[in-house]
Scaffold this motif. Structure first.
Motif, PDB file in Angstrom:
ATOM      1  N   UNK A 179       0.831  -1.000  -0.012  1.00 14.38           N
ATOM      2  CA  UNK A 179       0.258  -0.027   0.082  1.00 14.38           C
ATOM      3  C   UNK A 179       1.316   0.995   0.370  1.00 14.38           C
ATOM      4  N   UNK A 180       2.246   1.607   0.345  1.00 16.29           N
ATOM      5  CA  UNK A 180       3.207   2.418   0.278  1.00 16.29           C
ATOM      6  C   UNK A 180       2.844   2.746  -1.277  1.00 16.29           C
ATOM      7  N   UNK A 181       3.638   1.568  -2.096  1.00 17.26           N
ATOM      8  CA  UNK A 181       4.711   1.920  -3.465  1.00 17.26           C
ATOM      9  C   UNK A 181       3.559   3.293  -4.458  1.00 17.26           C
ATOM     10  N   UNK A 182       2.156   3.123  -4.586  1.00 19.37           N
ATOM     11  CA  UNK A 182       1.864   4.456  -5.077  1.00 19.37           C
ATOM     12  C   UNK A 182       1.923   5.499  -4.373  1.00 19.37           C
ATOM     13  N   UNK A 183       1.629   5.762  -2.903  1.00 16.17           N
ATOM     14  CA  UNK A 183       2.391   7.144  -2.591  1.00 16.17           C
ATOM     15  C   UNK A 183       3.694   7.279  -2.806  1.00 16.17           C
ATOM     16  N   UNK A 184       4.794   6.338  -2.450  1.00 15.09           N
ATOM     17  CA  UNK A 184       6.183   6.449  -3.111  1.00 15.09           C
ATOM     18  C   UNK A 184       6.090   6.929  -4.580  1.00 15.09           C
ATOM     19  N   UNK A 185       4.830   6.642  -5.800  1.00 13.27           N
ATOM     20  CA  UNK A 185       5.400   7.268  -6.578  1.00 13.27           C
ATOM     21  C   UNK A 185       4.889   8.483  -7.461  1.00 13.27           C
ATOM     22  N   UNK A 186       3.813   8.650  -6.889  1.00 13.22           N
ATOM     23  CA  UNK A 186       2.914  10.143  -6.784  1.00 13.22           C
ATOM     24  C   UNK A 186       4.397  10.938  -6.212  1.00 13.22           C
ATOM     25  N   UNK A 187       4.512  10.994  -4.892  1.00 20.43           N
ATOM     26  CA  UNK A 187       5.466  11.542  -4.279  1.00 20.43           C
ATOM     27  C   UNK A 187       6.802  11.698  -5.688  1.00 20.43           C
ATOM     28  N   UNK A 188       6.976  11.087  -5.865  1.00 19.93           N
ATOM     29  CA  UNK A 188       8.502  10.413  -6.945  1.00 19.93           C
ATOM     30  C   UNK A 188       7.944  11.706  -8.319  1.00 19.93           C
ATOM     31  N   UNK A 189       6.377  11.732  -8.710  1.00 22.22           N
ATOM     32  CA  UNK A 189       6.387  12.728  -9.580  1.00 22.22           C
ATOM     33  C   UNK A 189       5.816  13.746  -9.096  1.00 22.22           C
ATOM     34  N   UNK A 190       5.432  14.342  -7.846  1.00 13.55           N
ATOM     35  CA  UNK A 190       5.817  14.894  -8.198  1.00 13.55           C
ATOM     36  C   UNK A 190       7.166  16.088  -8.156  1.00 13.55           C
ATOM     37  N   UNK A 191       7.827  15.494  -7.721  1.00 15.42           N
ATOM     38  CA  UNK A 191       9.178  15.707  -7.986  1.00 15.42           C
ATOM     39  C   UNK A 191      10.121  15.656  -9.081  1.00 15.42           C
ATOM     40  N   UNK A 192       9.507  15.762 -10.345  1.00 13.47           N
ATOM     41  CA  UNK A 192       9.227  15.456 -11.480  1.00 13.47           C
ATOM     42  C   UNK A 192      10.258  14.715 -11.844  1.00 13.47           C
ATOM     43  N   UNK A 193       9.591  13.355 -10.929  1.00 10.10           N
ATOM     44  CA  UNK A 193      10.966  12.479 -11.789  1.00 10.10           C
ATOM     45  C   UNK A 193      10.294  11.609 -12.707  1.00 10.10           C
ATOM     46  N   UNK A 194       8.517  11.205 -12.387  1.00  6.55           N
ATOM     47  CA  UNK A 194       8.098  10.569 -13.968  1.00  6.55           C
ATOM     48  C   UNK A 194       8.224  10.339 -14.742  1.00  6.55           C
ATOM     49  N   UNK A 195       8.882   9.464 -15.563  1.00 10.35           N
ATOM     50  CA  UNK A 195       8.971   9.331 -16.997  1.00 10.35           C
ATOM     51  C   UNK A 195      10.714   9.556 -16.690  1.00 10.35           C
ATOM     52  N   UNK A 196      12.209   9.539 -16.351  1.00  7.51           N
ATOM     53  CA  UNK A 196      13.227  10.093 -16.172  1.00  7.51           C
ATOM     54  C   UNK A 196      13.545   8.610 -15.087  1.00  7.51           C
ATOM     55  N   UNK A 197      12.602   8.666 -14.076  1.00  5.28           N
ATOM     56  CA  UNK A 197      13.352   7.164 -13.957  1.00  5.28           C
ATOM     57  C   UNK A 197      12.001   6.234 -13.533  1.00  5.28           C
ATOM     58  N   UNK A 198      12.602   4.647 -14.174  1.00  4.57           N
ATOM     59  CA  UNK A 198      11.781   3.988 -14.102  1.00  4.57           C
ATOM     60  C   UNK A 198      11.503   3.019 -12.659  1.00  4.57           C
ATOM     61  N   UNK A 199      10.434   3.141 -11.912  1.00  6.25           N
ATOM     62  CA  UNK A 199      10.498   2.457 -10.865  1.00  6.25           C
ATOM     63  C   UNK A 199      10.171   0.855 -11.109  1.00  6.25           C
ATOM     64  N   UNK A 200      11.068   0.232 -10.407  1.00  4.72           N
ATOM     65  CA  UNK A 200      11.279  -1.290 -10.158  1.00  4.72           C
ATOM     66  C   UNK A 200      10.277  -1.711  -9.083  1.00  4.72           C
ATOM     67  N   UNK A 201       9.445  -2.983  -8.808  1.00  2.00           N
ATOM     68  CA  UNK A 201       8.758  -3.355  -7.594  1.00  2.00           C
ATOM     69  C   UNK A 201       8.862  -4.052  -7.765  1.00  2.00           C
ATOM     70  N   UNK A 202       9.452  -4.871  -5.844  1.00  2.00           N
ATOM     71  CA  UNK A 202       9.495  -6.161  -5.183  1.00  2.00           C
ATOM     72  C   UNK A 202       8.140  -6.841  -5.136  1.00  2.00           C
ATOM     73  N   UNK A 203       6.910  -5.816  -4.801  1.00  5.46           N
ATOM     74  CA  UNK A 203       6.136  -6.537  -4.748  1.00  5.46           C
ATOM     75  C   UNK A 203       4.635  -5.478  -5.492  1.00  5.46           C
ATOM     76  N   UNK A 204       3.774  -6.554  -5.699  1.00  8.94           N
ATOM     77  CA  UNK A 204       2.467  -5.485  -6.341  1.00  8.94           C
ATOM     78  C   UNK A 204       1.934  -4.602  -6.038  1.00  8.94           C
ATOM     79  N   UNK A 205       1.547  -2.964  -6.606  1.00  7.29           N
ATOM     80  CA  UNK A 205       1.298  -2.664  -5.530  1.00  7.29           C
ATOM     81  C   UNK A 205      -0.090  -2.240  -4.848  1.00  7.29           C
TER      82      UNK A 205
END
Length: 346
Positions: free
Chosen positions: A183-209
Motif C-alpha cells: 500500500x506504500x508503493x503508490x504513495x512513493x510513486x506519487x511523491x516521485x512524480x511530484x518531484x518531476x521524476x515520472x518518465x525519467x526514473x523507472x520504478x521497478x517493484x519487488x511487490x505488487x502495488x
C-alpha cells in the motif's frame, strides 16, 4: 477476504464446517506469537494461516515446535522460508529470489531498462533487506548497474519520502528498485512524480502495488514495472471467474494479496482433507507436494522445501481499459513466467 472466500466455497473439511478465527498481529512479531498461542492453546485451532510480514512469519516459525500445528504463510517472501521447518509452508506469494529473477529477466528484455542505473531502497525489516540483497546480487551477475550496493533502508512508518527522493535525484540514477509494503508503493510513486521524476526514473517493484491505492494515485502511478503472481489482467477462465466472484462478494477490486490468501487456504483445506486427520504431522505430510489450480494456474507446494512453485506475471501499471470494476489504473500483463523459469530448482 481471500481466506474467507476459500472457506465459504470449501464449506466443510472431514465432514465438519470450517471455522476461521482471526487475530491481528499488528505487524509486530511478539504480538503475533502471543496471538498464535491463544489461537492454539485456547481456541484449539488445528493450523495457522496468513501473516503479511516476513518478520512475523519468522517469529511464528521459531515457536512452531511449541505451537505444534502447521503454519501456512500466504505472504511471507523472505528466502529464509525454504526448508525452514517440517511444519512451516509457503503457499501464496513469490519468494524474494523468484521476484528478483522475474524482474531481472524483465529488465534485460527491455532496451529502455537494461542500461539504466538502479537506486535500491527498501523497507527496514527482514523482507526488505532480503529483497534488496537478492536483486542487487542478481543484477550485478547480469551486468545491470546498481548505484548503492548497501541500499537505503526506510522505516515502515515513513510517510514523507522527500528526503529519499532527493537522494535518488542527486544520485543521477535513472531507475529505482523498491521493496515496499504494497500500500506504500503508490504513495512513493506519487511523491516521485511530484518531484518531476515520472518518465525519467523507472520504478521497478519487488511487490505488487495495491489496486485501491493505485486508483488513489492515478496517473502518477503509471509506469511501475514488476513481477508478481497475479493481476486482474490475467486472462484465463479460472482467473476471470474468480475475480468476478470476488468482486460480487466484497464489492472491491481484487488484489494479488487476496488471491494469495485464497490459494493458500485451498491448499491447506485440501491437505487436511487428504490427511484424513487434524494431526499436525499428518497435515504437514499431506501439504508436501499438494497443488491447487486457481486464478494464477497450478500452485504446488514443493516436497523439497515446503515452498510453492507456480507461474507468475511481469506487469506494468498504466491507464486501464474499460473493465467491470471501473478501475482507472491497472497492472497490464506483459509476460508470463513458468515456474521453471523462476526456480529455484528442485
Amino acid at each position: 477476504y481471500g481466506i474467507e472466500m476459500a472457506a465459504e466455497e470449501k464449506g466443510t473439511v472431514l465432514g465438519r464446517p470450517i471455522e476461521l478465527i482471526v487475530e491481528d498481529t499488528r505487524v509486530k512479531p511478539p504480538v503475533a506469537v502471543t496471538k498464535a498461542e491463544k489461537l492454539v492453546y485456547k481456541d484449539d485451532c488445528k493450523a495457522l494461516i496468513g501473516v503479511f510480514s516476513s518478520g512475523v512469519g519468522l517469529a511464528l516459525s521459531k515457536n512452531i515446535d511449541k505451537l505444534n500445528v502447521p503454519f501456512v504463510s500466504t505472504h511471507v517472501m523472505t528466502t529464509k522460508f525454504y526448508g525452514l521447518h517440517p511444519l512451516v509452508f509457503r503457499s501464496g506469494q513469490l519468494a524474494n529470489d523468484q521476484t528478483a529473477v522475474g524482474n531481472v529477466k524483465g529488465i534485460l528484455a527491455r532496451p529502455d531498462l537494461k542500461d539504466r542505473t538502479y537506486y535500491v531502497i527498501v523497507h527496514d525489516y527482514s523482507w526488505g533487506h532480503d529483497a534488496g540483497e537478492r536483486f542487487i546480487a542478481l543484477a550485478k551477475e547480469n551486468g545491470i548497474k546498481v548505484y548503492n550496493d548497501t541500499y537505503d533502508k526506510a522505516p515502515i512508518k515513513t510517510k514523507d519520502w522527500s528526503s529519499y527522493i532527493s537522494k535518488i535525484k542527486a544520485s543521477g540514477a535513472d531507475g529505482v528498485y523498491m521493496a515496499f509494503i504494497t500500500n506504500v508503493i503508490p504513495a512513493f510513486a506519487k511523491q516521485t512524480s511530484d518531484f518531476g521524476l515520472q518518465g525519467k526514473v523507472k520504478l521497478v517493484s519487488a511487490a505488487a502495488p495495491g489496486p485501491l491505492e493505485l486508483e488513489a494515485g492515478g496517473e502518477a502511478c503509471h509506469g511501475i514495472f514488476g513481477a508478481s503472481d497475479w493481476a486482474w489482467d490475467v486472462d484465463n477462465a479460472n482467473s476471470n471467474d474468480w475475480e468476478m466472484r470476488f468482486w460480487k462478494k466484497f464489492n472491491t477490486i481484487p488484489s494479488d494479496a487476496a488471491v494469495h490468501s485464497y490459494v493458500g487456504a485451498m491448499n491447506l483445506f485440501n491437505a487436511i482433507e487428504k490427511a484424513g486427520s487434524t494431526d499436525a504431522k499428518a497435515i504437514a505430510d499431506a501439504l508436501r507436494g499438494i497443488s491447487f489450480d486457481g486464478p494464477y494456474g497450478n500452485v504446488r507446494i514443493s516436497a523439497k522445501d515446503n515452498c510453492m512453485r507456480n507461474s507468475a506475471v511481469l506487469t506494468e501499471t498504466m491507464a486501464a481499459p474499460e473493465n467491470p470494476f471501473g478501475a482507472k489504473v491497472y497492472m497490464k500483463v506483459l509476460k508470463t513466467f513458468t515456474a521453471d523459469e523462476l526456480g529455484p530448482p528442485e
